[in-house]
Design a protein around this motif. Structure first.
Motif, PDB file in Angstrom:
ATOM      1  N   LEU A 111      -4.696   4.768   8.970  1.00  0.00           N
ATOM      2  CA  LEU A 111      -3.550   5.473   9.764  1.00  0.00           C
ATOM      3  C   LEU A 111      -3.483   5.529  11.048  1.00  0.00           C
ATOM      4  O   LEU A 111      -2.540   5.321  11.810  1.00  0.00           O
ATOM      5  CB  LEU A 111      -3.288   6.821   9.013  1.00  0.00           C
ATOM      6  N   ALA A 112      -4.680   5.520  11.804  1.00  0.00           N
ATOM      7  CA  ALA A 112      -4.808   5.700  13.195  1.00  0.00           C
ATOM      8  C   ALA A 112      -4.106   4.372  13.968  1.00  0.00           C
ATOM      9  O   ALA A 112      -3.656   4.432  15.038  1.00  0.00           O
ATOM     10  CB  ALA A 112      -6.089   5.753  13.884  1.00  0.00           C
ATOM     11  N   ARG A 113      -4.430   3.242  13.039  1.00  0.00           N
ATOM     12  CA  ARG A 113      -4.040   1.894  13.688  1.00  0.00           C
ATOM     13  C   ARG A 113      -2.461   1.241  13.042  1.00  0.00           C
ATOM     14  O   ARG A 113      -2.023   0.212  13.353  1.00  0.00           O
ATOM     15  CB  ARG A 113      -4.557   0.783  13.250  1.00  0.00           C
ATOM     16  N   VAL A 114      -1.678   2.406  12.363  1.00  0.00           N
ATOM     17  CA  VAL A 114      -0.559   1.984  11.947  1.00  0.00           C
ATOM     18  C   VAL A 114       0.609   2.213  13.040  1.00  0.00           C
ATOM     19  O   VAL A 114       0.495   3.385  13.449  1.00  0.00           O
ATOM     20  CB  VAL A 114       0.135   2.846  10.633  1.00  0.00           C
ATOM     21  N   PRO A 115       1.479   1.241  13.161  1.00  0.00           N
ATOM     22  CA  PRO A 115       2.540   1.359  14.541  1.00  0.00           C
ATOM     23  C   PRO A 115       3.515   2.361  14.026  1.00  0.00           C
ATOM     24  O   PRO A 115       3.587   2.771  12.765  1.00  0.00           O
ATOM     25  CB  PRO A 115       2.946   0.076  14.512  1.00  0.00           C
ATOM     26  N   ASP A 116       4.369   2.616  15.179  1.00  0.00           N
ATOM     27  CA  ASP A 116       5.509   3.277  14.606  1.00  0.00           C
ATOM     28  C   ASP A 116       6.216   2.709  13.601  1.00  0.00           C
ATOM     29  O   ASP A 116       6.408   1.427  13.751  1.00  0.00           O
ATOM     30  CB  ASP A 116       6.290   3.332  15.835  1.00  0.00           C
TER      31      ASP A 116
END
Length: 265
Positions: free
Chosen positions: A27-32
């Motif tokens: 989730l830390a790499r999921v964009p807006d």
């Protein structure tokens, strides 16, 4: 998922902290997300504990967790709320019936043979700028799995277990996902991480795999408790040698593959 083993949520959640950490890293790499409020689906939601994390991360989102295990869905129901619900679905034939801003899957696609073929349909259900994010175990050659396969392929067990053991093609190489999703019009971020899980208790590595990879074996031998116990004992002894106990526990190296694919806006 398509193997549809009988899941034991309590056994699975014994190592909930270790299992949830890769999801947080994903989730830390999921964009807006493009939607306001966003629409999110958790594919293979299991007991719902990490699905609830999605609702915390995007508090205005409407989130649905999908799974094909009645046992897992019953456990997940405790997390349901006004914007968080759960529904039965099998990823082998699930297709979006509405537009999503995020499709996320945590350690489920390895159970779905042919899941590469599902990706175009899933992307069709994403809003422009939406993301498909998933992580899967990428350690099918590790002793944890190789010893189970080797034992299952011996003359005593091959006829009963040969068809239920996961093989090396259940997860593809990182470059395969990168190529497929890039060709489908996504910006793709792919990486791997090896976690060193320190597990404690009696035969903790066996306890770990009892919650996941061993489930199809336990189901296949459920009608023969003596055979089930014999296989489990032999596998336990192999695991003890492969993952020896230390004064601080048994160390289980566990490699995972992560993919975040963002659909062109």
């Amino acid at each position: 998922m398509t193997t549809n083993p009988t899941w034991d949520p309590a056994q699975y959640l014994r190592h909930a902290g270790h299992r949830a950490r890769p999801f947080a890293d994903l989730l830390a790499r999921v964009p807006d997300l493009p939607g306001n409020p966003p629409r999110i689906a958790d594919l293979g939601c299991g007991p719902g504990n990490v699905t609830a994390v999605l609702a915390d991360r995007w508090p205005t989102a409407r989130v649905t967790g999908y799974d094909n295990s009645p046992q897992m869905l019953a456990e997940a129901a405790a997390h349901a709320g006004p914007r968080l619900d759960f529904a039965h679905a099998d990823l082998a034939d699930w297709t979006p019936t509405e537009t999503y801003d995020l499709l996320v899957s945590n350690a489920a696609l390895q159970w779905v043979p042919g899941h590469l073929d599902a990706l175009p349909g899933w992307l069709d259900g994403l809003a422009p700028g939406g993301a498909l994010a998933f992580q899967v175990p990428h350690n099918i050659d590790a002793p944890l799995h190789a010893l189970m396969r080797d034992l299952g392929d011996t003359p005593r067990w091959k006829d009963r277990l040969g068809h239920v053991l996961r093989r090396t093609d259940s997860v593809h190489a990182p470059a395969v996902y990168l190529d497929r999703l890039t060709r489908l019009g996504c910006a793709v971020d792919v990486w791997t991480t090896t976690y060193l899980h320190v597990l404690r208790g009696e035969d903790p590595v066996l306890g770990w795999v009892r919650g996941t990879g061993l489930r199809p074996v336990l189901d296949a031998l459920a009608d023969d408790p003596d055979a089930r116990d014999a296989f489990t004992a032999a596998y336990r002894d192999l695991l003890r040698e492969a993952y020896p106990s230390t004064p601080y526990g048994a160390v289980l190296p566990f490699r995972r593959l992560f993919v975040v694919a963002t659909k062109d806006g």
